[in-house]
Design a protein around this motif. Structure first.
Motif, PDB file in Angstrom:
ATOM      1  N   GLY A  13       0.833  -1.205   0.000  1.00 54.23           N
ATOM      2  CA  GLY A  13       0.000   0.000   0.000  1.00 54.23           C
ATOM      3  C   GLY A  13       0.866   1.253   0.000  1.00 54.23           C
ATOM      4  N   ILE A  18      -0.299   6.777   4.270  1.00 55.61           N
ATOM      5  CA  ILE A  18       0.698   6.352   5.262  1.00 55.61           C
ATOM      6  C   ILE A  18       1.793   5.512   4.596  1.00 55.61           C
ATOM      7  N   ASP A  37       1.987  -2.262  -4.505  1.00 54.03           N
ATOM      8  CA  ASP A  37       0.622  -1.702  -4.493  1.00 54.03           C
ATOM      9  C   ASP A  37      -0.112  -2.150  -5.758  1.00 54.03           C
ATOM     10  N   ILE A  38      -1.442  -2.105  -5.685  1.00 56.04           N
ATOM     11  CA  ILE A  38      -2.241  -2.415  -6.875  1.00 56.04           C
ATOM     12  C   ILE A  38      -2.437  -1.201  -7.770  1.00 56.04           C
ATOM     13  N   ASP A  39      -2.168  -0.015  -7.236  1.00 51.12           N
ATOM     14  CA  ASP A  39      -2.374   1.216  -8.008  1.00 51.12           C
ATOM     15  C   ASP A  39      -1.066   1.571  -8.724  1.00 51.12           C
ATOM     16  N   CYS A  58       1.471  -5.449  -6.928  1.00 57.51           N
ATOM     17  CA  CYS A  58       1.250  -6.535  -5.972  1.00 57.51           C
ATOM     18  C   CYS A  58      -0.104  -6.385  -5.303  1.00 57.51           C
ATOM     19  N   ASP A  59      -0.968  -7.357  -5.540  1.00 60.40           N
ATOM     20  CA  ASP A  59      -2.205  -7.454  -4.768  1.00 60.40           C
ATOM     21  C   ASP A  59      -1.880  -8.343  -3.576  1.00 60.40           C
ATOM     22  N   SER A 136      -2.102  -1.552  11.995  1.00 63.68           N
ATOM     23  CA  SER A 136      -3.437  -1.881  12.504  1.00 63.68           C
ATOM     24  C   SER A 136      -4.273  -0.606  12.512  1.00 63.68           C
ATOM     25  N   SER A 137      -5.107  -0.433  13.510  1.00 65.83           N
ATOM     26  CA  SER A 137      -5.979   0.747  13.595  1.00 65.83           C
ATOM     27  C   SER A 137      -6.580   0.797  14.992  1.00 65.83           C
ATOM     28  N   ALA A 186      -7.969   8.429   2.384  1.00 63.08           N
ATOM     29  CA  ALA A 186      -9.063   7.647   2.964  1.00 63.08           C
ATOM     30  C   ALA A 186     -10.143   8.562   3.537  1.00 63.08           C
ATOM     31  N   TRP A 187      -9.790   9.834   3.751  1.00 61.76           N
ATOM     32  CA  TRP A 187     -10.739  10.798   4.326  1.00 61.76           C
ATOM     33  C   TRP A 187     -11.429  11.644   3.255  1.00 61.76           C
TER      34      TRP A 187
HETATM   35  N1  LIG Z   1      -6.052   7.171   7.521  1.00 63.03           N
HETATM   36  C1  LIG Z   1      -6.489   6.837   8.707  1.00 63.03           C
HETATM   37  O1  LIG Z   1      -7.192   7.607   9.393  1.00 63.03           O
HETATM   38  C2  LIG Z   1      -6.150   5.479   9.287  1.00 63.03           C
HETATM   39  C3  LIG Z   1      -6.510   5.205  10.615  1.00 63.03           C
HETATM   40  C4  LIG Z   1      -6.206   3.979  11.167  1.00 63.03           C
HETATM   41  C5  LIG Z   1      -5.521   3.031  10.413  1.00 63.03           C
HETATM   42  N2  LIG Z   1      -5.189   3.314   9.144  1.00 63.03           N
HETATM   43  C6  LIG Z   1      -4.491   2.265   8.385  1.00 63.03           C
HETATM   44  O2  LIG Z   1      -3.388   2.811   7.719  1.00 63.03           O
HETATM   45  C7  LIG Z   1      -3.147   2.075   6.518  1.00 63.03           C
HETATM   46  C8  LIG Z   1      -2.997   3.021   5.360  1.00 63.03           C
HETATM   47  O3  LIG Z   1      -4.165   3.806   5.258  1.00 63.03           O
HETATM   48  P1  LIG Z   1      -4.202   5.164   4.413  1.00 63.03           P
HETATM   49  O4  LIG Z   1      -5.159   6.050   5.103  1.00 63.03           O
HETATM   50  O5  LIG Z   1      -2.817   5.606   4.147  1.00 63.03           O
HETATM   51  O6  LIG Z   1      -4.925   4.623   3.086  1.00 63.03           O
HETATM   52  P2  LIG Z   1      -4.833   5.117   1.554  1.00 63.03           P
HETATM   53  O7  LIG Z   1      -6.187   4.807   0.999  1.00 63.03           O
HETATM   54  O8  LIG Z   1      -4.300   6.484   1.454  1.00 63.03           O
HETATM   55  O9  LIG Z   1      -3.765   4.097   0.924  1.00 63.03           O
HETATM   56  C9  LIG Z   1      -4.005   2.720   0.889  1.00 63.03           C
HETATM   57  C10 LIG Z   1      -3.138   2.096  -0.186  1.00 63.03           C
HETATM   58  O10 LIG Z   1      -3.357   0.667  -0.181  1.00 63.03           O
HETATM   59  C11 LIG Z   1      -3.399   0.226  -1.524  1.00 63.03           C
HETATM   60  N3  LIG Z   1      -4.093  -1.062  -1.612  1.00 63.03           N
HETATM   61  C12 LIG Z   1      -5.412  -1.321  -1.442  1.00 63.03           C
HETATM   62  N4  LIG Z   1      -5.662  -2.609  -1.637  1.00 63.03           N
HETATM   63  C13 LIG Z   1      -4.474  -3.210  -1.934  1.00 63.03           C
HETATM   64  C14 LIG Z   1      -4.100  -4.545  -2.234  1.00 63.03           C
HETATM   65  N5  LIG Z   1      -5.001  -5.550  -2.284  1.00 63.03           N
HETATM   66  N6  LIG Z   1      -2.781  -4.808  -2.469  1.00 63.03           N
HETATM   67  C15 LIG Z   1      -1.869  -3.806  -2.439  1.00 63.03           C
HETATM   68  N7  LIG Z   1      -2.172  -2.518  -2.183  1.00 63.03           N
HETATM   69  C16 LIG Z   1      -3.469  -2.229  -1.918  1.00 63.03           C
HETATM   70  C17 LIG Z   1      -4.116   1.352  -2.255  1.00 63.03           C
HETATM   71  O11 LIG Z   1      -3.932   1.281  -3.652  1.00 63.03           O
HETATM   72  C18 LIG Z   1      -3.485   2.576  -1.615  1.00 63.03           C
HETATM   73  O12 LIG Z   1      -2.311   2.967  -2.286  1.00 63.03           O
HETATM   74  C19 LIG Z   1      -4.310   1.076   6.392  1.00 63.03           C
HETATM   75  O13 LIG Z   1      -3.906  -0.189   6.846  1.00 63.03           O
HETATM   76  C20 LIG Z   1      -5.368   1.651   7.291  1.00 63.03           C
HETATM   77  O14 LIG Z   1      -6.230   0.665   7.811  1.00 63.03           O
HETATM   78  C21 LIG Z   1      -5.479   4.514   8.541  1.00 63.03           C
END
Ligand SMILES: NC(=O)c1ccc[n+]([C@@H]2O[C@H](COP(=O)([O-])OP(=O)(O)OC[C@H]3O[C@@H](n4cnc5c(N)ncnc54)[C@H](O)[C@@H]3O)[C@@H](O)[C@H]2O)c1
Length: 246
Positions: A13, A18, A37-39, A58-59, A136-137, A186-187
């Protein structure tokens, strides 16, 4: 700082949020980093902006994709020191309305992805005396409506991390970060009022930045955390200790 000079890391990801901040942070401290990443478009953009970073399609839910990633990592770098399991999938809805396919997909990406990554790279991580870091979260410990599979997967990640620490120590350390509200893409669907509500629910009085979580991930992955394993580090601006007295 050069805590990761000569080291190689995979960040799942890593194309956004993050994950992208973690790629930049580890690279800025000397690591060669694989943006898994898948994107593809976003992943290549991050990799192109960081010296010593490469993009890999990578998925994380696909065992074959992990095998291909291992081939790429070993061909290109010959080792793996750090695996950050950060990719996630969220499909919202109460438990009675989340169908089995959506349930399984979230568990497969969020929890299964970290299992598959560990399974794939444990030989290299052992050899390098490396580190696993799961993202995690706070949802792992708190009920918020509409996220049963997400919460279960994030809670599962904490259990899995503890298990991996026991199983693969002393060579490999395994830890987790537990982010609270962090302003990433994500927001995007959450309006200003919703963001302010979440900011007020923290002791810090604001949303966190991806860089603030990346700093915690880098710490846990580094030698500075050499006696920390099986642990979780909450990075939530005090969200989980705040309770409104009204
Ligand atoms: N943003 C928040 O408030 C928050 C809070 C708690 C936990 N988290 C955790 O932080 C992590 C990152 O979140 P973020 O907010 O940066 O998200 P984001 O949406 O900005 O990024 C997520 C990334 O994961 C990639 N992804 C999705 N499915 C995939 C797959 N099958 N294989 C490979 N890549 C894949 C997406 O393409 C994207 O680039 C997550 O695990 C999320 O649960 C985020």
């Amino acid at each position: 700082m050069t805590r990761f000079a000569g080291r190689t890391a995979v960040v799942t990801g890593g194309a956004r949020g993050i994950g992208a901040a973690t790629v930049r942070r580890l690279a800025s401290e000397g690591a060669s980093v694989v943006v898994a990443d898948i994107d593809e478009a976003a992943g290549r953009q991050v990799a192109d902006s960081v010296p010593e970073a490469v993009y890999a399609a990578c998925d994380v839910a696909s065992p074959q994709a992990w095998n291909d990633l291992r081939t790429l990592v070993l061909d290109r770098f010959g080792r793996l020191d750090v695996l950050v399991g950060n990719a996630y999938l969220l499909r919202q809805g109460p438990a009675d309305q989340v169908g089995p396919d959506d349930w399984n997909a979230q568990l497969a990406v969020n929890l299964g992805g970290f299992y598959l990554g560990t399974r794939t790279f444990i030989g290299e991580l052992r050899q390098a005396r490396g580190a696993l870091v799961a993202v995690s979260s706070v949802h792992a410990g708190f009920g918020l409506p509409g996220r049963p599979a997400y919460a279960a997967s994030k809670g599962g990640l904490l259990s899995l991390t503890r298990q991996l620490a026991v199983e693969y120590g002393p060579e490999v350390r395994a830890n987790a970060v537990v982010p609270g509200p962090i302003l990433t893409g994500a927001w995007d669907g959450i309006d200003e009022a919703g963001r302010e509500r979440s900011a007020r629910a923290t002791a810090a009085g604001r949303l966190g930045s991806p860089d603030e979580v990346a700093a915690a991930i880098a710490f846990l992955a580094s030698g500075e955390a050499s006696f920390i394993t099986g642990a979780s580090l909450t990075v939530d601006g005090g969200w989980s200790v705040t309770k409104d007295s009204d």
